[in-house]
Design a protein around this motif. Structure first.
Motif, PDB file in Angstrom:
ATOM      1  N   TRP C   4       0.717  -1.018  -0.044  1.00 28.60           N
ATOM      2  CA  TRP C   4       0.030  -0.133   0.038  1.00 28.60           C
ATOM      3  C   TRP C   4       0.702   1.309  -0.211  1.00 28.60           C
ATOM      4  CZ3 TRP C   4      -1.916  -3.144   4.364  1.00 28.60           C
ATOM      5  CH2 TRP C   4      -3.139  -3.884   3.965  1.00 28.60           C
ATOM      6  N   SER C   5       1.743   1.261   0.873  1.00 27.86           N
ATOM      7  CA  SER C   5       2.628   2.522   1.028  1.00 27.86           C
ATOM      8  C   SER C   5       3.766   2.121   2.006  1.00 27.86           C
ATOM      9  CB  SER C   5       1.792   3.612   1.570  1.00 27.86           C
ATOM     10  OG  SER C   5       2.412   4.650   1.866  1.00 27.86           O
ATOM     11  N   ASP C   6       4.958   2.975   2.239  1.00 26.40           N
ATOM     12  CA  ASP C   6       5.856   2.778   3.184  1.00 26.40           C
ATOM     13  C   ASP C   6       5.269   3.159   4.412  1.00 26.40           C
ATOM     14  OD1 ASP C   6       5.807   5.196   1.796  1.00 26.40           O
ATOM     15  OD2 ASP C   6       7.744   5.296   1.239  1.00 26.40           O
ATOM     16  N   ASN C   7       4.088   3.999   4.611  1.00 31.27           N
ATOM     17  CA  ASN C   7       3.707   4.415   5.807  1.00 31.27           C
ATOM     18  C   ASN C   7       2.773   3.175   6.265  1.00 31.27           C
ATOM     19  OD1 ASN C   7       1.406   4.938   4.555  1.00 31.27           O
ATOM     20  ND2 ASN C   7       2.078   7.071   4.630  1.00 31.27           N
ATOM     21  N   SER C   8       2.928   2.291   5.687  1.00 28.10           N
ATOM     22  CA  SER C   8       1.687   0.835   6.381  1.00 28.10           C
ATOM     23  C   SER C   8       2.907   0.114   7.212  1.00 28.10           C
ATOM     24  CB  SER C   8       1.433   0.106   5.198  1.00 28.10           C
ATOM     25  OG  SER C   8       0.668   0.680   4.214  1.00 28.10           O
TER      26      SER C   8
ATOM     27  N   ASN D  23       3.426  -2.372  16.994  1.00 27.69           N
ATOM     28  CA  ASN D  23       4.449  -2.265  16.109  1.00 27.69           C
ATOM     29  C   ASN D  23       4.624  -3.545  15.416  1.00 27.69           C
ATOM     30  OD1 ASN D  23       6.211  -0.937  14.622  1.00 27.69           O
ATOM     31  ND2 ASN D  23       7.919  -1.581  15.892  1.00 27.69           N
ATOM     32  N   GLU D  24       3.497  -3.923  14.823  1.00 30.44           N
ATOM     33  CA  GLU D  24       3.836  -5.292  14.201  1.00 30.44           C
ATOM     34  C   GLU D  24       2.826  -5.491  12.863  1.00 30.44           C
ATOM     35  OE1 GLU D  24       5.119  -8.162  15.521  1.00 30.44           O
ATOM     36  OE2 GLU D  24       4.628  -9.203  13.757  1.00 30.44           O
ATOM     37  N   GLY D  25       3.422  -5.892  11.887  1.00 32.05           N
ATOM     38  CA  GLY D  25       3.071  -5.973  10.484  1.00 32.05           C
ATOM     39  C   GLY D  25       2.409  -4.717   9.726  1.00 32.05           C
ATOM     40  N   ALA D  26       2.366  -4.991   8.660  1.00 25.68           N
ATOM     41  CA  ALA D  26       1.847  -3.590   7.742  1.00 25.68           C
ATOM     42  C   ALA D  26       0.269  -3.552   7.640  1.00 25.68           C
ATOM     43  CB  ALA D  26       2.419  -4.153   6.278  1.00 25.68           C
ATOM     44  N   VAL D  27      -0.045  -2.340   8.058  1.00 26.77           N
ATOM     45  CA  VAL D  27      -1.505  -2.001   7.973  1.00 26.77           C
ATOM     46  C   VAL D  27      -1.780  -0.909   7.246  1.00 26.77           C
ATOM     47  CG1 VAL D  27      -1.720  -2.867  10.352  1.00 26.77           C
ATOM     48  CG2 VAL D  27      -1.308  -0.601  10.072  1.00 26.77           C
ATOM     49  N   LYS D  28      -2.895  -0.679   6.788  1.00 27.14           N
ATOM     50  CA  LYS D  28      -3.392   0.438   6.032  1.00 27.14           C
ATOM     51  C   LYS D  28      -3.161   1.911   6.991  1.00 27.14           C
ATOM     52  CE  LYS D  28      -6.586  -1.279   2.768  1.00 27.14           C
ATOM     53  NZ  LYS D  28      -7.983  -1.262   2.094  1.00 27.14           N
ATOM     54  N   SER D  29      -2.756   2.729   6.362  1.00 26.67           N
ATOM     55  CA  SER D  29      -2.204   3.913   7.106  1.00 26.67           C
ATOM     56  C   SER D  29      -3.581   5.079   7.157  1.00 26.67           C
ATOM     57  CB  SER D  29      -1.250   4.762   6.382  1.00 26.67           C
ATOM     58  OG  SER D  29      -1.394   4.776   4.908  1.00 26.67           O
ATOM     59  N   TYR D  30      -3.502   6.121   7.803  1.00 27.11           N
ATOM     60  CA  TYR D  30      -4.560   7.157   7.895  1.00 27.11           C
ATOM     61  C   TYR D  30      -5.724   6.820   8.526  1.00 27.11           C
ATOM     62  CZ  TYR D  30      -1.129   9.459   4.550  1.00 27.11           C
ATOM     63  OH  TYR D  30       0.016  10.011   4.232  1.00 27.11           O
ATOM     64  N   GLY D  31      -5.647   5.793   9.518  1.00 29.90           N
ATOM     65  CA  GLY D  31      -6.692   5.314  10.045  1.00 29.90           C
ATOM     66  C   GLY D  31      -7.525   4.310   9.656  1.00 29.90           C
ATOM     67  N   LEU D 234      -3.370  15.004  10.291  1.00 30.26           N
ATOM     68  CA  LEU D 234      -3.777  13.539   9.946  1.00 30.26           C
ATOM     69  C   LEU D 234      -2.268  12.818   9.943  1.00 30.26           C
ATOM     70  CD1 LEU D 234      -5.796  11.356   9.099  1.00 30.26           C
ATOM     71  CD2 LEU D 234      -5.489  12.125   6.766  1.00 30.26           C
ATOM     72  N   VAL D 235      -2.065  12.049  10.900  1.00 25.56           N
ATOM     73  CA  VAL D 235      -0.797  11.393  10.718  1.00 25.56           C
ATOM     74  C   VAL D 235      -0.934  10.046  10.006  1.00 25.56           C
ATOM     75  CG1 VAL D 235      -0.295  12.155  12.964  1.00 25.56           C
ATOM     76  CG2 VAL D 235      -1.485   9.950  12.970  1.00 25.56           C
ATOM     77  N   SER D 236      -0.007   9.682   9.525  1.00 23.90           N
ATOM     78  CA  SER D 236       0.022   8.617   8.392  1.00 23.90           C
ATOM     79  C   SER D 236      -0.196   6.936   9.170  1.00 23.90           C
ATOM     80  CB  SER D 236       1.360   8.526   7.528  1.00 23.90           C
ATOM     81  OG  SER D 236       2.291   8.650   8.051  1.00 23.90           O
ATOM     82  N   LYS D 237       0.692   7.157  10.310  1.00 28.55           N
ATOM     83  CA  LYS D 237       0.882   5.679  10.953  1.00 28.55           C
ATOM     84  C   LYS D 237      -0.141   5.813  12.040  1.00 28.55           C
ATOM     85  CE  LYS D 237       5.453   4.228   9.416  1.00 28.55           C
ATOM     86  NZ  LYS D 237       6.677   4.179   9.862  1.00 28.55           N
ATOM     87  N   MET D 238      -1.484   6.294  11.746  1.00 30.26           N
ATOM     88  CA  MET D 238      -2.284   6.403  12.845  1.00 30.26           C
ATOM     89  C   MET D 238      -2.462   5.409  13.920  1.00 30.26           C
ATOM     90  SD  MET D 238      -4.789   8.633  13.731  1.00 30.26           S
ATOM     91  CE  MET D 238      -5.578   9.467  12.332  1.00 30.26           C
ATOM     92  N   ARG D 239      -1.985   4.096  13.709  1.00 28.17           N
ATOM     93  CA  ARG D 239      -2.230   3.066  14.728  1.00 28.17           C
ATOM     94  C   ARG D 239      -1.386   3.542  15.916  1.00 28.17           C
ATOM     95  NH1 ARG D 239       1.504  -1.990  12.746  1.00 28.17           N
ATOM     96  NH2 ARG D 239       2.470  -0.914  10.936  1.00 28.17           N
ATOM     97  N   PHE D 240      -0.355   4.205  15.879  1.00 24.42           N
ATOM     98  CA  PHE D 240       0.287   4.603  16.937  1.00 24.42           C
ATOM     99  C   PHE D 240      -0.047   5.823  17.789  1.00 24.42           C
ATOM    100  CE2 PHE D 240       3.496   2.479  13.993  1.00 24.42           C
ATOM    101  CZ  PHE D 240       3.823   1.317  14.744  1.00 24.42           C
TER     102      PHE D 240
END
Lengths: 348, 348, 348, 348
Positions: C4-8, D23-31, D234-240
């Protein structure tokens, strides 16, 4: 031979007379006078509908305020690439909307086409926070290319606006010329065609400095007074602004003036069309003529003192000629003679 | 008995005549005409210094544009609590500066005092990113209370401004009344006293709608044209704005008009001072009178059709009376008679 | 197969460790801690020049703040039509500049060309108050198309900027990938090439949420603290933002991470280049791959759970794949296998 | 003895653990990740009502965004003279609202009183275009003086808001401390008391950098995403960001932390109350203590390395002490001993 612009012209005598007549007695300022108070009715009669009217001194202000009613700060406003709001407002719409984005689109002869607008909207998905949100369509009537939209063409754009819940704004700096050119009613090319807000121009057609924001939905106009005041557009001696508009509408002065300007443009256009070496860049449907001439001819005309501006669109060597409510046929004929003479010299 | 405001008055005949005279021939718009082009010289003569001048249609615009030259978006502008820019501009300075903060300060009779300004600045440490940064001092001359600053008082404020690297702005909506009241030169209470930018008003003193932003440091004015245009304040038929200012300055019309207004205010003030039950709220040094009267008297005067506004400051039951360039002594005397009559009735 | 993106991606372990280590003891907030205070030195070492650094949490903020330093409210910012600041910032540059206009320009593979910029500037005459004034050039390095500018290409753009007195901004959301791709020094593609301000990204390359505005001319950065604070970007527990950047720079983690991401992109690109039916849309010079595939294949890959976004540019049926600092070769290979499999199925 | 601020403290271990776990795995960003998506539910449970939640990194951003929902550009926002939004946001509310005016009001111990708000509103007549229009009331809970509003006090302010159709905003940078101090439910001092929007703080009470705008009326929140994105929030790595808030709410960590901070403040306050020469400036109802001490004592404490800030309000020689979730009783006791010692020395 002064065709720089219709705002190079003087003030129409009827409007000067009205100003002089209004200059009597102390009255409440900021619109509390009788002339200002009855202005809404005059506009409502002209548009065959109750409208909200805010008089301002410039077209830039009218357009920017109108767009601020229709677009949030994160909005996108679809307009023609040649539009005044995009090219010649120094960012006024951006300022008044709080930073909305104008989306300049192509279209033949200065006219926006529904498909182009729909395509632009498709690139700005609704609800996707990363892009600005489509908020309004804004077109000029007459356009900056001297063409006009038919009621049907406007309705087709309005349909796109409605489908996507956008506002529809008409920049009517030369609205009178459009009405005169189409020989239609003001209602037909505004609210009946789906227009929400009109910038109604008078300055270019005989006023000293008077335009009006006309809202066809009163609810839309509620914020207008505040936005205008904080923009510095609430004049204190309002009677002198209001009376210009009153005199402009009275006895159809606005249409009489516009018909004359259009007739002079027609005279100019027909003569140019008959000249080899002169090419009309756009259909002439109001009071602006764009004509392409050899560079040498343009330079000579300038040297001779002819008044016009060069235009980069659609091609270089285009000049713009604008006729006004008091352009004399003799000026037109003299210009035509000058062009012919210069073309002959250039060709010989 | 119409003392609502000086902008309730008509346009001075000399200015109407100048407008009519300028209404001749096609000229370049947006300031390209001869009248507009020579306006700077006229102002430079009046101020005995080369100045940059931008004509606009309203005082709100002049003030907001002037402040936008002096304050960044994160700036603080020190002004009087009763100042027009704070109370009656609907946020125009905030709009044009991009969100600067006005810091309203107390001071006797509408006048800002250096100590109050210095104290306010001390609460906004320079370089501390958490608070807005002191950027400008703005005072009205004449003030909104009808008083004037002496050259020395202005210089003392300017010294505070210089010490903290702030700009110094004068809201001169009634600048002519201040010059007339002080019997000084325009230079003495502007650049010679340390003023950077002046909003030079003409509308309240006989113009139809004409003010000017005057920059005493040309470098300051470089951004002015763009800010004005994007604010919608660049009028197309500029000659009609410029000629008002030209006629206003010509043969000292501005001072003649202001002297008359001040004289009428003086006549009103002296008569009121002699009336038991009427208390002048502030010294009368220009063309505004604030007088405290019993509530019943105010109500009766209103019912009688006398034109004035109620003012909440400094105390309730204060009304404001403003005289203008064409206030007639008979109006003044009639108002005084009405007050006396009503006070008698109330007292009996 | 999550491209998806490097920010994933997750946070790099070195940065997580640094965060944990910084979580000790009470310190002054808002940058008054030791880590924050020494951050400028670290950046100055990396860039071989004393620079001003402002850490913020997002790239949108970094870009918008950087542009606010370079453009007045009436400015025009030249950028690529595909640029993030134009397409995916929801108008943040317009907001922070107070309404400047972004001028989107075409250019091959997401790269702006000097001639296109010069042509755009020519249409916005300097000093003409009717149009916004050219103020800045902004390009992304690496670009939104996964390409990079060579030092010479940047210098050529900078020359245009200097000629017209424009600022030059680099959106370095993927700056590390560009440096790694070019194998150059950070200085070579920034201030040595004429860049004034850099948005230095770390989030996409292993940080949790940390970017920095880097000003190569300290004077430029003077307003930065205020603009950031009033934008809500001054974080209180600044040490946790600063330490991410510190760890990111330490021992060249940023370059190590970027080299891995680029290598994975290269692996992906080479494999795709060998596949009939897959067409690379742009040269792969950093960590983004744009590949055109048959619609049916894209749909199937989506159904299969492969993670990527569709892209409308340059042609439909383009998808974007982004590799990151911890993309595993196995993911790349699995994706390639999936594409091959689906193409076979589609073709059979 | 580090009582600078609660944002001088570290991150709570539970929150650091949650960050590591996320901090585990790739996820969709921006929420688009699972943690972000379930955050609304967690907040809705806490507030016993379906709410709209937008996580941001700073309290300044949360407040400015919240106010932008409630006030138009021509609005007035009533707040306390000591409020953070007025004094320490560098104009962020002005920026996000497009130039609204904050109206700073007096009130005992940092608390706004309904009568003061009503009086301020009375000076800004609704519908009068010359003044900004009352749009919102904003109060801090706990206040900047360490006091709290009871549910009834909030309801009384809300009644004023409703009467004048104003929005009601709570700056909850220390909301947890208020809930803990009042021993009430979150609902009781928010929507049940008439609050429209809450800035819910976590950073000062154990998070790394996480706040949330909470809208109790979903319709209010519709514009929030766009305003946040264009503000760069809107932060990209929203999970954090989301996981901090999740961990903060989990098992009532937020209340446990706040109760500890409040208890330490109480311990400090009681000890100070018993010391001759130390005067508490405000009731201590949350985790801030304002104490007046002889100047010499303050100087000596500073020299000794005690961590606190001087405060100008309500009187000079006031210092502010803030306790946090991990303030140790020993620090409190050490500080008390230091004060006693210095007072003795000073007195001897």
């Amino acid at each position: 031979m002064r065709f720089w612009s219709d705002n190079s012209a003087t003030v129409a005598p009827q409007i000067m007379a009205a100003l002089a007549e209004a200059n009597e007695g102390a009255v409440k300022s900021y619109g509390g006078d009788a002339i200002s108070e009855r202005l809404g009715e005059a506009f409502s009669r002209v548009f065959e509908k109750e409208v909200t009217v805010l008089p301002v001194a410039t077209g830039t202000a009218a357009n920017a305020l109108a767009l601020a009613l229709l677009s949030p700060s994160y909005g996108a406003i679809c307009c023609h690439r040649e539009s005044d709001i995009h090219l010649h407002a120094c960012g006024a719409p951006e300022f008044y909307t709080g930073g909305a984005k104008l989306v300049p689109l192509d279209g033949p002869h200065g006219k926006l086409e529904p498909a182009a607008v729909a395509a632009a909207i498709a690139e700005l998905p609704a609800g996707f926070v990363h892009n600005v949100q489509p908020a309004a369509i804004s077109v000029a009537q007459a356009t900056e290319c001297g063409t006009v939209y038919s009621p049907d063409e406007l309705a087709a754009l309005a349909a796109v606006a409605r489908k996507h819940k956008l506002g529809f704004h008409l920049d009517g700096a030369r609205f009178a010329n459009a009405v005169a050119g189409l020989d239609c009613s003001p209602a037909e090319i505004t609210w009946q065609a789906g227009v929400d807000v009109l910038s109604f121009g008078a300055t270019k057609n005989g006023a000293m400095g008077a335009e009006a924001v006309v809202c066809f939905d009163p609810a839309l106009g509620e914020r207008l007074g505040y936005l205008s005041k904080r923009g510095g557009h609430l004049v204190s001696k309002m009677r002198f602004l209001a009376v210009q508009l009153e005199a402009y509408l009275k006895d159809d002065l606005w249409l009489t003036n516009a018909r004359h300007a259009n007739a002079m443009a027609e005279r100019l256009a027909q003569a140019l069309a008959d000249i080899d070496g002169a090419v009309l860049a756009h259909p002439v449907q109001a009071n602006e003529i764009f004509v392409t001439l050899p560079e040498a001819v343009i330079t000579q005309l300038e040297a001779e003192g002819a008044g016009f501006y060069r235009w980069a669109y659609p091609v270089p060597n285009t000049i713009r000629l604008v006729t006004s409510f008091n352009t004399e046929p003799e000026q037109v004929d003299a210009f035509i003679e000058a062009v012919k003479r210069r073309l002959q010299t250039a060709g010989s």
